[in-house]
Design an enzyme around this catalytic site. Structure first.
Site, mmCIF file in Angstrom:
data_model
loop_
_atom_site.group_PDB
_atom_site.id
_atom_site.type_symbol
_atom_site.label_atom_id
_atom_site.label_comp_id
_atom_site.label_asym_id
_atom_site.label_seq_id
_atom_site.Cartn_x
_atom_site.Cartn_y
_atom_site.Cartn_z
ATOM 1 N N HIS A 154 45.789 20.219 24.695
ATOM 2 C CA HIS A 154 46.014 21.492 24.013
ATOM 3 C C HIS A 154 44.744 22.030 23.364
ATOM 4 O O HIS A 154 44.597 23.253 23.178
ATOM 5 C CB HIS A 154 47.104 21.312 22.952
ATOM 6 C CG HIS A 154 47.812 22.582 22.583
ATOM 7 N ND1 HIS A 154 47.147 23.729 22.214
ATOM 8 C CD2 HIS A 154 49.134 22.892 22.530
ATOM 9 C CE1 HIS A 154 48.023 24.694 21.940
ATOM 10 N NE2 HIS A 154 49.236 24.211 22.138
ATOM 11 N N ASP A 395 54.720 29.432 42.082
ATOM 12 C CA ASP A 395 55.311 29.340 43.422
ATOM 13 C C ASP A 395 54.275 28.740 44.371
ATOM 14 O O ASP A 395 53.210 29.318 44.582
ATOM 15 C CB ASP A 395 55.729 30.733 43.894
ATOM 16 C CG ASP A 395 56.435 30.728 45.244
ATOM 17 O OD1 ASP A 395 56.485 29.662 45.892
ATOM 18 O OD2 ASP A 395 56.922 31.791 45.648
#
Length: 454
Positions: A154, A395
């Site tokens: 992070h 995708d």
């Protein structure tokens, strides 16, 4: 579920030629330093019957995406003169291949109460063992389904930057252009420069208090305390589902009398805040605080493609007696007002002034995110919203994920909000609660505007 690891390799950027003027390393910004210094993980499920992409195709796409997102292909190291930096050495991302002798339906990743076994769908996240910024596990099921366990440090990229990268990885795997390139700190050297000197800050009464919000003064080292009874309780992760129609009804009820209705986020968080407070059985004199992430990109004139951390936090707080004794609109208003206060560009500029002035080092302050990394947040909450991220747009050529969820994190009070996998505008909240409080939490969760009356 038994997961078998088949291989582990490094996937390096497809192109190792750095752009003209690119540095050898990028120092962490003040926003990078004040956030969580750890790997954060999520799980993406791609269910059969669509054929899952091959490992070779996924690795090729990942290599292409890493060529654009060079910080995610580097390493987080410490520079003697500048502290922690991202070394742009093209080490690459760690990719683990694994398999499961079961069908994805048997695991039921979308179950109401996620189980710890889902951690097996992620690579080893022992911080001491991780040398890469990004680690990925590709787990294939007997039915042909694929689970992608993704984790990144992070300190290098926040949720927005991670979302952008994942969409780019998917597009690259499909042979498409990745869209607008990421924007890095070194492209805007003046972005994190203070307007005031350390001397001015010491003598000036700042408009905003950063010493007791983004930072805190650590107490002297003390003996490790004995675990409390609360610490020893069993914590479970409950997935609460809010339908689109239910959310609309809650917003209508809560927003009565307002010129503009509360947002979905404000309304649902207010409901969760009160439900958790009631289920915990807190004293009416207790104070409860919620830690909420606020994206600063638009506040500082930065594009959505900024690839580092650019988040600060709002901290609405309330006495339990007020939280439970007032209508839900009271909690929603507290959230709205505090988020609006932090979302002001002046607040972000003030933070930059303070954090870069040298005061943090002079006074020995530490990021408040450090004290929030604990197993029990009670009486407080922390919420991470994925409602505007593009995780469901990833995708690889066989369709978008059928399910996206945060890693199984049994930290009581650490809440994640995400669009429901149903895709109809409903929302799921992943809420870790004490097992002893779960039934009480579920009983009051869907009660619209129920509040204690004197």
């Amino acid at each position: 579920m038994e997961v078998h690891v088949l291989s582990s390799k490094l996937v390096k950027p497809a192109s190792t030629k750095l752009a003209a003027g690119a540095p050898e390393y990028i120092p962490l910004s003040v926003f990078d330093k004040v956030t969580y210094q750890m790997h954060m993980a999520m799980i993406f499920a791609f269910a059969a019957p669509a054929p899952a992409p091959t490992a070779a195709a996924l690795e090729k796409g990942l290599a292409a995406a890493l060529s654009e997102y060079r910080t995610l292909a580097g390493q987080l190291v410490r520079n003697r003169s500048e502290g922690p930096v991202v070394l742009l050495n093209d080490r690459g991302a760690r990719v683990v291949e694994a398999c499961v002798d079961a069908d994805m339906v048997d695991v039921d990743v979308a179950q109401p109460n996620p189980k710890p076994e889902l951690l097996q769908l992620l690579p080893d996240l022992e911080e001491e063992a991780i040398k890469e910024v990004v680690v990925v596990q590709l787990t294939r099921f007997r039915c042909g389904s694929l689970a992608v366990g993704f984790a990144r440090n992070h300190a290098v990229a926040d949720g927005r930057a991670t979302s952008n990268f994942l969409v780019a990885w998917g597009r690259a795997t499909r042979g498409l252009t990745m869209g607008l390139p990421p924007m890095y700190k070194y492209n805007h050297l003046d972005l994190f420069q203070p307007r005031l000197t350390s001397h001015c800050i010491n003598e000036l009464e700042l408009e905003f208090d950063h010493r007791n919000r983004e930072y805190y003064l650590p107490p002297p080292p003390a003996p490790v305390p004995t675990a409390t009874a609360a610490d020893k309780k069993v914590i479970v992760v409950h997935k609460a589902h809010f339908s689109k129609d239910w959310i609309a009804g809650l917003r209508d009820t809560t927003s009565q009398g307002r010129d503009r209705p509360f947002t979905r986020f404000e309304t649902i968080l207010a409901q969760l805040w009160r439900a958790m407070t009631r289920a915990r059985g807190l004293s009416h004199d207790d104070i409860s605080t919620v830690r909420i992430s606020v994206d600063g990109r638009s506040r500082l004139g930065m594009p959505a493609e900024y690839a580092g951390n650019l988040v600060l936090w709002a901290f609405p707080r309330a006495r339990v007696s007020d939280l439970l004794g007032q209508p839900l609109s009271h909690a929603a208003q507290l959230i709205h007002d505090e988020v609006a206060r932090v979302a002001d560009p002046a607040y972000f500029r003030s933070f930059v002034d303070f954090a870069t002035s040298g005061v943090v080092e002079q006074e020995g302050l530490a990021p408040s995110s450090e004290i929030n990394m604990r197993d029990v947040l009670c009486p407080d909450l922390e919420v991470h919203s994925w409602l505007t991220f593009q995780f469901y747009d990833m995708d690889f050529g066989t369709g978008t994920p059928t399910y996206v969820m945060p890693s199984y994190i049994p930290a009581e009070g650490l809440i994640f909000l995400a669009p429901s996998y149903i895709g109809d505008g409903s929302i799921d909240a992943f809420v870790p609660v004490f097992q002893d409080n779960l039934e009480a939490f579920k009983q009051c969760l869907y009660s619209i505007d129920h509040h204690d009356k004197e």
